[in-house]
Scaffold this active site. Structure first.
Site, PDB file in Angstrom:
ATOM      1  N   ARG A   1       0.859  -1.190   0.000  1.00  7.65           N
ATOM      2  CA  ARG A   1       0.000   0.000   0.000  1.00  7.65           C
ATOM      3  C   ARG A   1       0.892   1.237   0.000  1.00  7.65           C
ATOM      4  O   ARG A   1       1.653   1.472   0.940  1.00  7.65           O
ATOM      5  CB  ARG A   1      -0.917  -0.018   1.223  1.00  7.65           C
TER       6      ARG A   1
ATOM      7  N   ARG B   1      -2.438   6.148   9.368  1.00  6.77           N
ATOM      8  CA  ARG B   1      -2.396   5.691   7.981  1.00  6.77           C
ATOM      9  C   ARG B   1      -2.424   6.888   7.021  1.00  6.77           C
ATOM     10  O   ARG B   1      -2.326   8.049   7.436  1.00  6.77           O
ATOM     11  CB  ARG B   1      -3.586   4.766   7.715  1.00  6.77           C
TER      12      ARG B   1
ATOM     13  N   LYS C   1      -4.571   0.624  14.358  1.00 12.16           N
ATOM     14  CA  LYS C   1      -4.478   1.600  13.277  1.00 12.16           C
ATOM     15  C   LYS C   1      -5.195   2.889  13.651  1.00 12.16           C
ATOM     16  O   LYS C   1      -6.080   2.911  14.511  1.00 12.16           O
ATOM     17  CB  LYS C   1      -5.072   1.015  12.000  1.00 12.16           C
TER      18      LYS C   1
ATOM     19  N   LYS D   1      -6.736   6.641  11.754  1.00 14.51           N
ATOM     20  CA  LYS D   1      -7.087   7.223  10.461  1.00 14.51           C
ATOM     21  C   LYS D   1      -7.551   8.665  10.627  1.00 14.51           C
ATOM     22  O   LYS D   1      -8.291   8.988  11.562  1.00 14.51           O
ATOM     23  CB  LYS D   1      -8.184   6.395   9.787  1.00 14.51           C
TER      24      LYS D   1
ATOM     25  N   CYS E   1     -14.482  -3.741  -1.420  1.00 14.16           N
ATOM     26  CA  CYS E   1     -13.119  -4.058  -1.006  1.00 14.16           C
ATOM     27  C   CYS E   1     -12.570  -5.179  -1.898  1.00 14.16           C
ATOM     28  O   CYS E   1     -13.297  -5.786  -2.682  1.00 14.16           O
ATOM     29  CB  CYS E   1     -13.088  -4.468   0.457  1.00 14.16           C
TER      30      CYS E   1
ATOM     31  N   CYS F   1      -7.404 -11.482   0.178  1.00 12.38           N
ATOM     32  CA  CYS F   1      -7.509 -11.020   1.564  1.00 12.38           C
ATOM     33  C   CYS F   1      -7.759 -12.196   2.502  1.00 12.38           C
ATOM     34  O   CYS F   1      -8.725 -12.952   2.329  1.00 12.38           O
ATOM     35  CB  CYS F   1      -8.630  -9.994   1.709  1.00 12.38           C
TER      36      CYS F   1
ATOM     37  N   CYS G   1     -15.957  -9.131   4.523  1.00 11.89           N
ATOM     38  CA  CYS G   1     -15.912  -9.426   5.956  1.00 11.89           C
ATOM     39  C   CYS G   1     -16.408  -8.200   6.701  1.00 11.89           C
ATOM     40  O   CYS G   1     -16.646  -7.146   6.089  1.00 11.89           O
ATOM     41  CB  CYS G   1     -14.488  -9.808   6.374  1.00 11.89           C
TER      42      CYS G   1
ATOM     43  N   CYS H   1     -13.635  -2.212   5.263  1.00  9.27           N
ATOM     44  CA  CYS H   1     -12.708  -1.452   4.423  1.00  9.27           C
ATOM     45  C   CYS H   1     -13.406  -0.615   3.354  1.00  9.27           C
ATOM     46  O   CYS H   1     -12.894   0.433   2.968  1.00  9.27           O
ATOM     47  CB  CYS H   1     -11.697  -2.397   3.779  1.00  9.27           C
TER      48      CYS H   1
END
Length: 566
Positions: free
Chosen positions: A75, A144, A209, A211, A431, A437, A476, A480
């Site tokens: 990424r 991120r 994470k 954001k 996603c 994934c 899932c 995302c």
């Protein structure tokens, strides 16, 4: 004496990693396997990469007594979503040389390369570093990629907001030299030499994470309330005065654990533009110090705030800042989507927003988008702006280049024919999910276009082709593609089975609610068909689909993450 907290596995790995080095060097040099050492799979995320397998081939390879086909997703950060033509060309080259030949535009305005083999990781990272791009903090327990509205119509305001996004990104980038040593042979591109200490993060970085996104009203095209920190630009006479600050957003949850939930950020006040960096840093440090390091399912800032209470969080923030935020300023969001096609001044600088289905830049028979964009990058003098909705803006196009760009897209079959695309399709998000994934239970990017083909028939039959309904699909519940902000949200729960959520609003300011569980395709169509027919017949003027399903009683409104499951 209080019991010592039992740290999660990832916390132990981070603590022993020597600032994210671990045994990555040894992992990379081991040619017996295409995988990394187990602990290094956690650490490499901080360097912007996830170890993956081709799950389509797992069973066959197991029968052949082969290890899974390991590869890596990388990424690449694009602060504010703005890339140069040269950077676009470099990503295009690297996708062909080391990846699977495609580029994924993410819902966080970043580039993703898929299918990179372990032996090519260093060469790939060196390749985009030469174009002044990096992947450090592309993943991992750090801040991120910082998003900002790509809207080119408010040029002066966008320039200020973009500069703020870039400054926040730089300020919160990890300082460890590990990234440069591992991937760039010790070369340092920064003007300041980072030391092996982390003045903001500390030795073990954040619990999870983090954001940040910046939006320019009336467009919430980065879904700021889904972020740990959302910043709403307040402008006057073409100049940004400051930002309304929202904290505590995050969309991931775990099936079967109602104590996990998506949550939208709360607005806590206004900060002048000069102080926005300070506010972001202090919020990060509170999460560093207060966040849950025992159970990663509860480690996001949203759970920290709900545990201690918003007022206690604000008091701590004001203490660390040394001043209080002032009351939030008025603002209004009208949409969280992108506007497609040409805009701007045909005789001056203009802009072209392209719909990119699933955010995937590739070539297909009769649709050579990747080739067209590579040729455009060779002469375009503006920017390539990645949107938070997986689309692409060719911004600041010279008048002399406008017709040439359109002709190239048409010649390669990539000119957007909006007459053949419903607004439902144009506003869709998906996603990656299967096949790469590891978290995915079901398809998303590969399947949603097929489902949309069937939904489009229903949509057109009821005169809703131009109704901008937001539909989002993930494989899932991690969120995302922000499915819980979809007016129609589909979240994979098993192969071919999805939970259906309804009732988010069009501006990204309300979560949806579970309507039906474990639906296959026939079930999805069976449930949505009468609701769409009802919407076509009974909607009020300008009423969004999400508002309609609540008014009609299909679902109750979700007013806070804590009642998402109610």
């Amino acid at each position: 004496m209080a019991d010592t907290p039992k740290l999660s596995e990832v916390e132990i790995v981070k603590d022993a990693s020597n600032y994210l080095r671990g045994t990555i060097v040894e992992s990379l040099s081991n040619r017996i396997t295409g995988a990394l050492n187990h602990d290094d799979t956690h650490l490499i995320k901080f360097h912007g990469s996830y170890q993956q397998t081709d799950r389509d081939l797992d069973s066959e390879r197991k029968l052949q007594k082969l290890e899974p086909l390991y590869s890596f997703m990388i990424r690449v950060r694009v602060p504010g979503g703005t890339a140069t033509p040269a950077q676009w060309q470099r990503m295009d080259d690297l996708a062909d040389e080391y990846g699977n030949g495609t580029i994924k535009l993410t819902t966080r305005q970043a580039f993703q390369l898929h299918g990179v083999l372990k032996r090519d990781l260093q060469a790939t990272i060196q390749g985009f570093n030469e174009a002044l791009l990096d992947s450090i903090a592309g993943c991992g327990d750090v801040n991120r990629n910082v998003m900002c509205s790509p809207n080119p119509h408010e040029s002066a305001v966008h320039a200020e907001v973009y500069a703020a996004a870039a400054a926040i990104s730089a300020h919160l980038t990890p300082r460890t030299t590990a990234y440069w040593e591992l991937w760039l042979n010790g070369e340092q591109q920064s003007t300041t030499e980072p030391a092996d200490e982390e003045p903001i993060y500390g030795k073990t970085y954040l619990p999870r994470k983090f954001k940040i996104a910046l939006a320019v009203p009336p467009y919430n095209d980065v879904d700021i309330f889904a972020n740990d920190i959302g910043l709403i630009a307040i402008a006057e006479k073409g100049k940004v005065l400051g930002y309304n600050v929202a904290v505590g957003g995050g969309l991931g949850m775990t099936f079967g654990m109602n104590e996990t939930y998506p949550r939208l950020a709360d607005i806590i006040g206004f900060v002048p533009a000069a102080n926005v960096l300070d506010v972001c840093e202090k919020v990060v440090t509170i999460q560093r110090d207060w966040g849950n390091r025992e159970n990663r399912k509860f480690s996001r800032l949203k759970y920290t705030i709900d545990k201690v209470g918003l007022s206690a969080f604000q008091a701590e923030l004001h203490q660390r800042l040394g001043y209080d935020l002032t009351p939030a300023r008025p603002y209004h969001f009208q949409s969280s989507t992108d506007a497609f096609g040409w805009s701007g001044n045909p005789k001056g600088l203009s802009h072209l927003t392209l719909f990119i289905e699933g955010g995937r830049i590739h070539n297909l028979p009769g649709y050579a988008l990747k080739t067209a964009l590579r040729e455009i990058a060779a002469f375009h003098t503006g920017e390539f702006r990645l949107t938070g909705n997986q689309n692409l803006v060719l911004a600041n196009i010279k008048s002399a280049h406008r017709s040439r760009i359109q002709a190239l897209l048409e010649a390669h079959g990539a000119w957007p024919n909006t007459a053949h695309q419903t607004a439902l399709r144009q506003h869709s998000l998906a996603c990656v999910a299967l096949n790469t994934c590891s978290q995915a239970f079901a398809e998303a990017e590969r399947y949603l276009p097929q489902l949309l083909d069937k939904l489009d028939t229903i949509i057109r039959a009821h005169g809703l082709a131009e109704a901008g309904i937001l539909i989002r699909m993930t494989g899932c519940p991690n969120g995302c593609a922000r499915p819980y902000l979809g007016e129609i949200g589909l979240v994979g729960k098993a192969p071919g089975r999805y939970n259906l959520y309804l009732g988010a609003d069009h501006a990204g300011e309300r979560l949806n609610k579970l309507y039906r569980e474990m639906l296959d395709e026939d079930g999805i169509l069976r449930e949505l068909t009468p609701i769409l027919a009802d919407y076509a017949a009974q909607r009020q003027p300008q009423e969004g689909f999400g508002d309609f399903v609540i008014r009609q009683g299909y679902v109750q409104a979700t007013t806070h993450g804590l009642n998402f499951h109610a």
